[in-house]
Design a protein around this motif. Structure first.
Motif, PDB file in Angstrom:
ATOM      1  N   LEU A 355     -36.652  -6.929  35.032  1.00 27.32           N
ATOM      2  CA  LEU A 355     -37.045  -5.693  33.807  1.00 27.32           C
ATOM      3  C   LEU A 355     -36.808  -6.586  32.582  1.00 27.32           C
ATOM      4  O   LEU A 355     -37.438  -6.270  31.503  1.00 27.32           O
ATOM      5  N   SER A 356     -35.806  -7.324  32.311  1.00 23.52           N
ATOM      6  CA  SER A 356     -35.590  -8.018  31.170  1.00 23.52           C
ATOM      7  C   SER A 356     -36.885  -8.858  30.746  1.00 23.52           C
ATOM      8  O   SER A 356     -36.917  -8.937  29.517  1.00 23.52           O
ATOM      9  N   ASN A 357     -37.411  -9.479  31.440  1.00 22.75           N
ATOM     10  CA  ASN A 357     -38.571 -10.134  31.191  1.00 22.75           C
ATOM     11  C   ASN A 357     -39.853  -9.300  30.554  1.00 22.75           C
ATOM     12  O   ASN A 357     -40.404  -9.453  29.452  1.00 22.75           O
ATOM     13  N   LEU A 358     -39.983  -8.238  30.830  1.00 21.18           N
ATOM     14  CA  LEU A 358     -40.905  -7.159  30.650  1.00 21.18           C
ATOM     15  C   LEU A 358     -40.562  -6.639  29.294  1.00 21.18           C
ATOM     16  O   LEU A 358     -41.213  -6.677  28.321  1.00 21.18           O
ATOM     17  N   LYS A 359     -39.268  -6.506  29.171  1.00 20.85           N
ATOM     18  CA  LYS A 359     -38.819  -6.168  27.903  1.00 20.85           C
ATOM     19  C   LYS A 359     -38.809  -7.011  26.668  1.00 20.85           C
ATOM     20  O   LYS A 359     -39.146  -6.821  25.603  1.00 20.85           O
ATOM     21  N   LYS A 360     -38.711  -8.267  27.111  1.00 19.00           N
ATOM     22  CA  LYS A 360     -38.971  -9.498  25.984  1.00 19.00           C
ATOM     23  C   LYS A 360     -40.219  -9.121  25.391  1.00 19.00           C
ATOM     24  O   LYS A 360     -40.607  -9.549  24.291  1.00 19.00           O
ATOM     25  N   ILE A 361     -41.360  -8.820  26.501  1.00 18.55           N
ATOM     26  CA  ILE A 361     -42.699  -9.105  25.939  1.00 18.55           C
ATOM     27  C   ILE A 361     -43.063  -7.683  25.198  1.00 18.55           C
ATOM     28  O   ILE A 361     -43.626  -7.666  24.284  1.00 18.55           O
ATOM     29  N   TRP A 362     -42.660  -6.584  25.609  1.00 18.67           N
ATOM     30  CA  TRP A 362     -43.320  -5.359  25.343  1.00 18.67           C
ATOM     31  C   TRP A 362     -42.384  -4.370  24.234  1.00 18.67           C
ATOM     32  O   TRP A 362     -42.820  -3.449  23.725  1.00 18.67           O
ATOM     33  N   ASN A 363     -41.057  -4.751  24.336  1.00 16.17           N
ATOM     34  CA  ASN A 363     -40.045  -4.052  23.397  1.00 16.17           C
ATOM     35  C   ASN A 363     -40.384  -4.464  21.905  1.00 16.17           C
ATOM     36  O   ASN A 363     -40.581  -5.794  21.774  1.00 16.17           O
TER      37      ASN A 363
END
Length: 363
Positions: A355-363
Motif C-alpha cells: 500500500l505504501s508504494n501506491l501512496k508514494k505514487i498517488w498521494n
C-alpha cells in the motif's frame, strides 16, 4: 499461433519468419519519458547479427531496425513501440528439398503434427532469426534497468568441452566467442575448427550475472523470479537446461554448505556466500543474480543423417544452406535480452505489492 507474447506489464509480442519480408516486435507497457534512439536498439542487434565471423552463418543481414511507433522527439510516449527488421539476404531455394522431409533436431516434424502445415524456409517461425525481435525489446528493457541502477554482464562460459578458468570482463568483447578468458577462447576456437573439419557442430553454456538488482523482486508460488527466468530462457529455441546459482551442483552437496549465511553490514543484511544465485523463495535477495543457459549443438550439420520423408519412408539426407557451427556466441545477447525483459516486468509488477508504494505514487 498462440505463444508469441511474453510478460504481464512490460509485454512483448514478436512476429515474422526467417524468410518472410521481415521480423519484429511490439512492446506494450514501456513507460513514457525514456530517452530512446535507434542506435540504442541497433547496438544490441549488431551483437547477434549473422555473418560476423568464421563460426556464424554466412547469411549477410544488416539487421537495421526501424522504429515505427511509440517514440516521439526521442522519447517513449507510453504507447506501443513497434520495431521492424527487414530480411534482405534470404536464399529460400536452399530449403526447397526439406519441404518433403524432417530434419533431425529441428521442429519440422512437430510443426507439421500441430498445424498440418509449415513454413519450411529456414525453419520459418522456429528459426533462430526470430530472436532478433527479442533482442530489440531487450535493448529497451536494459535501458530501463540502467535507469534503476541494474546492469547485466553476459558471456560464454563454455563451448563443447572447453570452459573458462579465469574471468576478465574486459576480454568478453575482445574475442569473437565472447569468452572472458583469452586462453579458453583460443582452445574453444581449436575445438570448433575440428568440428568444422568433421562437418559437425557444438553446443555450449552462457552465463549472465545481474548486478544491482534490489531485494524483493519476484512473487511467490507460480510467479517466482527464477521460474519466470527459466521460462523466458527455455523459450529460446536451442536452450535445453537452466541453472540458478550453484544449479545442479546442489544435488550433491549438503545443507551446511549450500545455505548462505546472513550477516549485518552497516545496518544492512548481506550474505557471506551466494550459492542461491541471488534468489530465495522465488524473490531476489539483493545479491548478484547468477544464471546459466545450456544450448544444444546446432542441428543443421553437413554430415549424412538418417530421417524420414513426409510419406514415412526412411531416407538419408545431406543438409545444405548457411548455418552456424555454434550458435552460443551470437546467443549471448539473446539470453541477456530475455533476462532484462523478465526483470523489468517483475520490477513493474512488484510496484503494487505494498500500500505504501501506491501512496508514494498517488498521494
Amino acid at each position: 499461433m498462440a505463444g508469441s507474447t511474453y510478460g504481464m506489464i512490460f509485454k512483448i509480442t514478436t512476429w515474422g519468419e526467417s524468410h518472410g519480408k521481415g521480423i519484429g516486435v511490439v512492446i506494450d507497457g514501456c513507460p513514457a519519458g525514456l530517452l530512446l534512439e535507434r542506435e540504442d536498439i541497433q547496438k544490441f542487434l549488431d551483437r547477434r547479427k549473422p555473418g560476423q565471423d568464421r563460426y556464424s552463418t554466412k547469411r549477410r543481414e544488416g539487421d537495421a531496425v526501424e522504429i515505427l511507433s511509440g517514440v516521439f522527439e526521442g522519447y517513449t510516449t507510453g504507447t506501443p513501440i513497434a520495431l521492424m527488421i527487414r530480411n534482405t539476404d534470404q536464399r529460400s531455394e536452399d530449403y526447397n528439398k526439406i519441404a518433403d522431409y524432417y530434419r533431425p533436431g529441428h521442429a519440422d516434424y512437430t510443426y507439421d503434427e500441430k498445424y498440418g502445415f509449415r513454413d519450411y524456409r529456414g525453419g520459418g517461425r522456429s528459426s533462430g532469426r526470430e530472436t532478433a525481435g527479442r533482442v530489440a525489446a531487450g535493448a529497451i528493457a536494459s535501458k530501463l534497468l540502467k535507469e534503476l541502477g541494474v546492469t547485466l554482464t553476459t558471456y560464454v562460459r563454455s563451448i563443447g568441452p572447453v570452459s573458462i578458468e579465469t574471468f576478465h570482463p574486459e576480454e568478453i568483447n575482445r574475442n569473437s566467442l565472447n569468452m572472458p578468458d583469452a586462453a579458453a577462447a583460443e582452445r574453444a576456437s581449436e575445438y570448433l575448427e575440428d568440428c568444422l573439419r568433421k562437418q559437425d557442430s557444438s553446443g555450449g553454456c552462457i552465463e549472465c550475472i545481474v548486478h544491482g538488482l534490489p531485494s524483493g523482486v519476484g512473487d511467490p508460488v507460480f510467479e517466482k523470479l527464477d521460474a519466470n527466468l527459466a521460462k523466458a530462457l527455455m523459450s529460446i529455441g536451442a536452450v535445453k537446461a537452466i541453472e540458478i546459482g550453484d544449479g545442479k551442483e546442489v544435488s550433491v552437496t549438503t545443507g551446511s554448505h549450500n545455505n548462505d549465511a546472513f550477516v549485518g553490514e552497516n545496518g544492512e543484511v548481506r550474505k557471506k556466500t551466494n550459492h542461491a544465485g541471488g534468489i530465495l523463495g522465488g524473490i531476489s535477495d539483493g545479491s548478484d543474480l547468477i544464471l546459466r543457459a545450456s544450448f544444444k549443438p546446432t542441428p543443421s550439420i553437413f554430415t549424412t543423417q538418417q530421417t524420414v520423408n513426409s510419406k514415412g519412408d526412411n531416407i538419408e539426407i545431406n543438409i545444405k544452406g548457411r548455418h552456424d557451427p555454434v550458435i552460443v556466441p551470437r546467443a549471448v545477447v539473446v539470453v541477456e535480452s530475455m533476462t532484462a525483459v523478465t526483470l523489468i516486468d517483475s520490477l513493474m509488477t512488484g510496484m503494487s505489492c505494498r500500500l505504501s508504494n501506491l501512496k508514494k505514487i498517488w498521494n
